[in-house]
Design an enzyme around this catalytic site. Structure first.
Site, PDB file in Angstrom:
ATOM      1  N   HIS A   1      -3.696  -5.074   0.906  1.00 52.26           N
ATOM      2  CA  HIS A   1      -3.062  -5.522   2.151  1.00 52.26           C
ATOM      3  C   HIS A   1      -3.063  -7.051   2.244  1.00 52.26           C
ATOM      4  O   HIS A   1      -4.091  -7.651   2.556  1.00 52.26           O
ATOM      5  CB  HIS A   1      -3.805  -4.937   3.355  1.00 52.26           C
ATOM      6  CG  HIS A   1      -3.547  -3.484   3.539  1.00 52.26           C
ATOM      7  ND1 HIS A   1      -2.553  -2.998   4.351  1.00 52.26           N
ATOM      8  CD2 HIS A   1      -4.130  -2.401   2.969  1.00 52.26           C
ATOM      9  CE1 HIS A   1      -2.546  -1.676   4.287  1.00 52.26           C
ATOM     10  NE2 HIS A   1      -3.488  -1.290   3.455  1.00 52.26           N
TER      11      HIS A   1
ATOM     12  N   VAL B   1      -0.128 -16.132  32.501  1.00 53.10           N
ATOM     13  CA  VAL B   1       0.732 -16.938  31.642  1.00 53.10           C
ATOM     14  C   VAL B   1       2.089 -16.268  31.396  1.00 53.10           C
ATOM     15  O   VAL B   1       3.128 -16.923  31.465  1.00 53.10           O
ATOM     16  CB  VAL B   1       0.037 -17.154  30.267  1.00 53.10           C
ATOM     17  CG1 VAL B   1       0.889 -18.011  29.357  1.00 53.10           C
ATOM     18  CG2 VAL B   1      -1.325 -17.778  30.455  1.00 53.10           C
ATOM     19  N   ASP B   2       2.082 -14.962  31.131  1.00 54.91           N
ATOM     20  CA  ASP B   2       3.319 -14.308  30.695  1.00 54.91           C
ATOM     21  C   ASP B   2       4.419 -14.374  31.756  1.00 54.91           C
ATOM     22  O   ASP B   2       5.550 -14.765  31.465  1.00 54.91           O
ATOM     23  CB  ASP B   2       3.059 -12.842  30.315  1.00 54.91           C
ATOM     24  CG  ASP B   2       1.928 -12.706  29.319  1.00 54.91           C
ATOM     25  OD1 ASP B   2       1.616 -13.716  28.668  1.00 54.91           O
ATOM     26  OD2 ASP B   2       1.353 -11.618  29.209  1.00 54.91           O
ATOM     27  N   SER B   3       4.077 -13.987  32.990  1.00 50.89           N
ATOM     28  CA  SER B   3       5.124 -13.993  34.013  1.00 50.89           C
ATOM     29  C   SER B   3       5.553 -15.431  34.323  1.00 50.89           C
ATOM     30  O   SER B   3       6.723 -15.686  34.616  1.00 50.89           O
ATOM     31  CB  SER B   3       4.669 -13.270  35.281  1.00 50.89           C
ATOM     32  OG  SER B   3       3.480 -13.825  35.786  1.00 50.89           O
TER      33      SER B   3
ATOM     34  N   GLU C   1      -1.611  -8.776   4.511  1.00 50.17           N
ATOM     35  CA  GLU C   1      -1.475  -9.218   5.905  1.00 50.17           C
ATOM     36  C   GLU C   1      -2.807  -9.453   6.599  1.00 50.17           C
ATOM     37  O   GLU C   1      -2.854 -10.104   7.645  1.00 50.17           O
ATOM     38  CB  GLU C   1      -0.620  -8.208   6.700  1.00 50.17           C
ATOM     39  CG  GLU C   1      -1.224  -6.820   6.912  1.00 50.17           C
ATOM     40  CD  GLU C   1      -0.978  -5.836   5.766  1.00 50.17           C
ATOM     41  OE1 GLU C   1      -0.932  -6.274   4.600  1.00 50.17           O
ATOM     42  OE2 GLU C   1      -0.860  -4.624   6.033  1.00 50.17           O
TER      43      GLU C   1
ATOM     44  N   CYS D   1       0.831  -1.206   0.000  1.00 47.88           N
ATOM     45  CA  CYS D   1       0.000   0.000   0.000  1.00 47.88           C
ATOM     46  C   CYS D   1       0.875   1.271   0.000  1.00 47.88           C
ATOM     47  O   CYS D   1       1.522   1.555  -0.987  1.00 47.88           O
ATOM     48  CB  CYS D   1      -0.983  -0.045   1.179  1.00 47.88           C
ATOM     49  SG  CYS D   1      -2.331   1.128   0.984  1.00 47.88           S
TER      50      CYS D   1
ATOM     51  N   SER E   1       2.324 -13.098  38.553  1.00 47.63           N
ATOM     52  CA  SER E   1       1.001 -12.508  38.722  1.00 47.63           C
ATOM     53  C   SER E   1      -0.059 -13.601  38.778  1.00 47.63           C
ATOM     54  O   SER E   1      -1.204 -13.339  39.096  1.00 47.63           O
ATOM     55  CB  SER E   1       0.703 -11.607  37.528  1.00 47.63           C
ATOM     56  OG  SER E   1       0.607 -12.407  36.364  1.00 47.63           O
ATOM     57  N   GLY E   2       0.336 -14.822  38.445  1.00 43.36           N
ATOM     58  CA  GLY E   2      -0.667 -15.877  38.309  1.00 43.36           C
ATOM     59  C   GLY E   2      -1.038 -16.056  36.851  1.00 43.36           C
ATOM     60  O   GLY E   2      -1.700 -17.017  36.479  1.00 43.36           O
TER      61      GLY E   2
END
Ligand code: XMP
Length: 519
Positions: A175, A232-234, A177, A85, A229-230
Site C-alpha cells: 500500500h 470552519v466548514d459552514s 498510500e 493490492c 454553526s460557528g
C-alpha cells in the site's frame, strides 16, 4: 454539478479502509482525484474523463465468486492504470494472469528489492536497493499476465511491483498510500506525473475560481440561505458563496447559548464587520436552555437540540421570505459512498446533529461547494479566501455544543462554569504553542462533586475532566500527551479562577473504545 478539472485521476474503490488516503496523496501531487465505488465506476469514468485510473485495495478475494471487478471499459480506454493490492490481483486475474490464495500472507512492515527500473521508480528507487513498504494481503499473484514484468520483489510476494510499460499498467502488492510506506506518496506522484504525464497544477486558487463559476451557474438569480454553526466548514462555504453571488446569500446563525466563550461574538463580527455578509443572528439561548431543563439522557439532549435548531432555522428562513437553495458545508468524507462487504446498517453510537430534512420540507435545493474537499483542504481554501488563521485553524466543535460536555442536566450556571474553565484550558494550550498539534481539546463538567480544602475551609464542588486528542479524521483518536508541568498548571489555574470547580482530572481514553466527546 461538479467542476470540470483539466487533469484528474479516478480511483476505483473496492472497499479498502484506506482508499481515501489514495485520493489525498494524488491531490497532494497536484492532481484532482475522485473516488467511485466499483459499482458506479463506469459512470464516474464517463463523467470525469480522467487521464489515469487507480484501483484500490479490498477486503475481498478475487478467488471468491462474485467478487468485484474493474469495468472492461477502463481496460479498453487505453489510459494508464495503477493497481494497489487487490487492485493488482484483479488486474492480473482479469488480464489472464494467476492469483492464488496465500497460505500465510504478509501483514505490516516488509521490504522489497528493486530488480528492474520502471517509470514508477524514476528519480526514486534504483536497481539493487531495498525499500520499506507496508503490506496487507493474503492472496498473491503467482503468474503475470502477458506483457508484464516484475520490477520489485519481496520474500512473501515475488511480484511486489509489476509493470507493463507498453500499456502503461503498473501494480503493487503493498500500500503506497499509507505513511508506513515511506516513499509511497512519491511513487503515487510518479504515476500521476511520469506515467500519466500530468502537470499537477491543481491548486486552491484554481478550485476557488472554478467553484465560483459553478455556484453562479447553479444558483442563477435564486436566493441562498446558509446556516452558520460557528465552525470552519459552514463559514468557508458561506464566504465562498458570498464571493460568487453577493447579496443573494443570507446567513442565519442560530445561537443556542451552548457556544464556547466569545465564539458567538467572533462569528457575528467576522461576518457582519469583516465581510459585510447579511447575517441574521438569532439569540435562542432561553428557548434551548428551557427545553433542556430536566433532560439528562445524552440522546434525548441531542434530539431536542437537533429538532429545535431546525425549527428556529426554518422560522427565520420564512421571515426573510424563504430561499431557493440551502447551503451546507458538507465535506468529501461525508459523501464518499464507501463499499461495504459486511452489509447491514452500522449501529448508531450518537445521533449527529445537522440540518437534514430541511431542504425537502422547505422545497429547497442544496448548494454544497465543499463536497469534494477534505477537512485540511477546507482550511486551505479558508486561508485562500482570507479568513483569519485563528478562525480557520479552530478545533472542530460539535453541533450540540456544550450540552454534550455537561453530562446530566444542562443549566445556564453550569454552562458558564464550563465556559470559564474551557477558556483557561485553551488559553494555556495556545500559550504553550500546542494548539495546532491537537485535533480537539476541551473541558467536561462532570455531574460529580468532591470535597476539597481552600484556605482553611472545606469545599464541596464540581469536578472537571480535561480532554485533548490527536486524530486525523475524528474516527479514531488517542489522548494527547502534554509535557510534564502543563496539566498541573492548568488544574491550579482552573481551581483558583473558576468558582464552583475544586478538582480537575485528565481523560486518557482513546477512541475506540471511548469516543471523543463524553456524550
Ligand atoms: P465522537 O464523540 O463521536 O466525535 O467521537 C467525533 C467527532 O465528531 C464531533 N461531534 C459532532 N459534530 N455534531 C457535530 O457537528 C454532533 O452532533 C457531534 N457529535 C460529535 C466531535 O466533536 C468529534 O470531532
Amino acid at each position: 454539478m461538479t467542476v470540470e478539472h483539466n487533469e484528474s485521476i479516478l480511483i476505483v474503490d473496492f472497499g479498502s479502509q484506506v482508499t481515501q488516503l489514495i485520493a489525498r496523496r494524488v491531490r497532494e501531487a497536484g492532481v484532482y482525484s475522485e473516488i467511485a465505488p466499483f459499482t458506479t465506476a463506469r459512470e464516474a469514468f464517463e463523467r470525469m474523463k480522467p487521464q489515469g485510473i487507480i484501483l484500490s485495495g479490498s477486503p475481498a478475494s478475487v478467488l471468491t465468486e462474485g467478487s468485484p471487478r474493474v469495468p472492461q471499459e477502463i481496460f479498453d480506454s487505453g489510459l494508464p492504470i495503477l493497481g494497489i493490492c487487490y487492485g493488482q490481483q484483479t488486474m492480473t486475474h482479469q488480464l489472464g494472469g494467476e492469483v492464488v490464495l496465500g497460505d500465510s500472507g504478509e501483514f505490516g512492515q516488509a521490504f522489497v528489492d528493486v530488480v528492474e527500473g520502471c517509470a514508477l521508480f524514476d528519480g526514486l528507487w534504483q536497481v539493487g536497493e531495498k525499500h520499506q513498504v507496508w503490506m496487507s494481503h493474503g492472496d498473491k499473484v503467482t503468474r503475470l499476465a502477458d506483457g508484464f514484468r516484475a520490477v520489485a520483489v519481496s520474500p512473501g510476494a515475488p511480484h511486489a511491483v509489476i509493470a507493463n510499460d507498453d500499456k502503461r499498467y503498473y501494480a503493487m502488492q503493498f500500500h503506497p498510500e499509507v505513511v508506513h510506506t515511506p516513499d509511497g506518496a512519491r511513487l503515487l506522484a510518479n504515476f500521476v506525473r511520469h506515467v500519466c504525464g500530468l502537470h499537477g497544477e491543481w491548486t486552491m486558487a484554481e478550485f476557488r475560481a472554478a467553484k465560483i463559476a459553478e455556484i453562479r451557474a447553479q444558483v442563477g438569480s435564486g436566493r441562498v440561505i446558509c446556516g452558520l454553526s460557528g465552525g470552519v466548514d459552514s463559514a468557508v462555504a458561506a464566504v465562498l458563496i458570498h464571493e460568487a453571488i453577493g447579496e443573494q446569500l443570507t446567513c442565519v446563525f442560530v445561537d443556542h447559548g451552548l457556544m464556547r466563550s466569545g465564539e458567538a461574538d467572533q462569528v457575528v463580527s467576522l461576518f457582519r464587520g469583516h465581510y459585510n455578509i447579511p447575517l441574521v443572528h438569532v439569540n435562542a439561548e432561553t428557548l434551548f436552555l428551557g427545553g433542556l431543563a430536566g433532560l439528562t439522557d445524552p440522546e434525548a439532549k441531542r434530539k431536542f437540540i437537533g429538532k429545535t435548531f431546525i425549527e428556529v432555522f426554518e422560522d427565520e428562513a420564512k421571515k426573510i421570505g424563504g430561499a431557493d437553495f440551502l447551503a451546507q458545508g458538507t465535506l468529501y468524507p461525508d459523501v464518499i459512498e464507501s463499499v461495504s462487504f459486511t452489509g447491514g446498517p452500522s449501529v448508531t453510537i450518537k445521533s449527529h446533529h445537522n440540518v437534514g430534512g430541511l431542504p425537502e420540507r422547505m422545497n429547497m435545493k442544496l448548494v454544497e461547494p465543499l463536497r469534494e474537499l477534505f477537512k485540511d483542504e477546507v482550511r486551505e481554501l479558508g486561508r485562500e479566501l482570507g479568513l483569519p488563521d485563528i478562525f480557520v485553524g479552530r478545533h472542530p466543535f460539535p453541533g450540540p455544543g456544550l450540552a454534550i460536555r455537561i453530562p446530566g442536566e444542562v443549566t445556564k450556571e453550569r454552562c458558564d462554569i464550563l465556559r470559564k474553565a474551557d477558556a483557561i484550558y485553551l488559553e494555556e494550550i495556545r500559550n504553550a504553542g500546542l494548539y495546532d498539534a491537537i485535533w480537539q481539546a476541551f473541558a467536561v463538567l462532570l455531574p460529580v462533586r468532591s470535597v476539597g480544602v481552600m484556605g482553611d475551609g472545606r469545599t464541596y464542588d464540581n469536578v472537571l475532566a480535561l480532554r485533548a486528542v490527536t486524530s486525523t479524521d475524528g474516527m479514531t483518536a488517542v489522548a494527547f500527551q502534554f509535557p510534564g508541568d502543563f496539566l498541573p498548571r492548568v488544574a491550579t489555574r482552573i481551581v483558583n479562577e473558576v468558582r464552583g470547580v475544586n478538582r480537575v482530572t485528565y481523560d486518557y481514553t482513546s477512541k475506540p473504545p471511548g469516543t471523543i466527546e463524553w456524550e
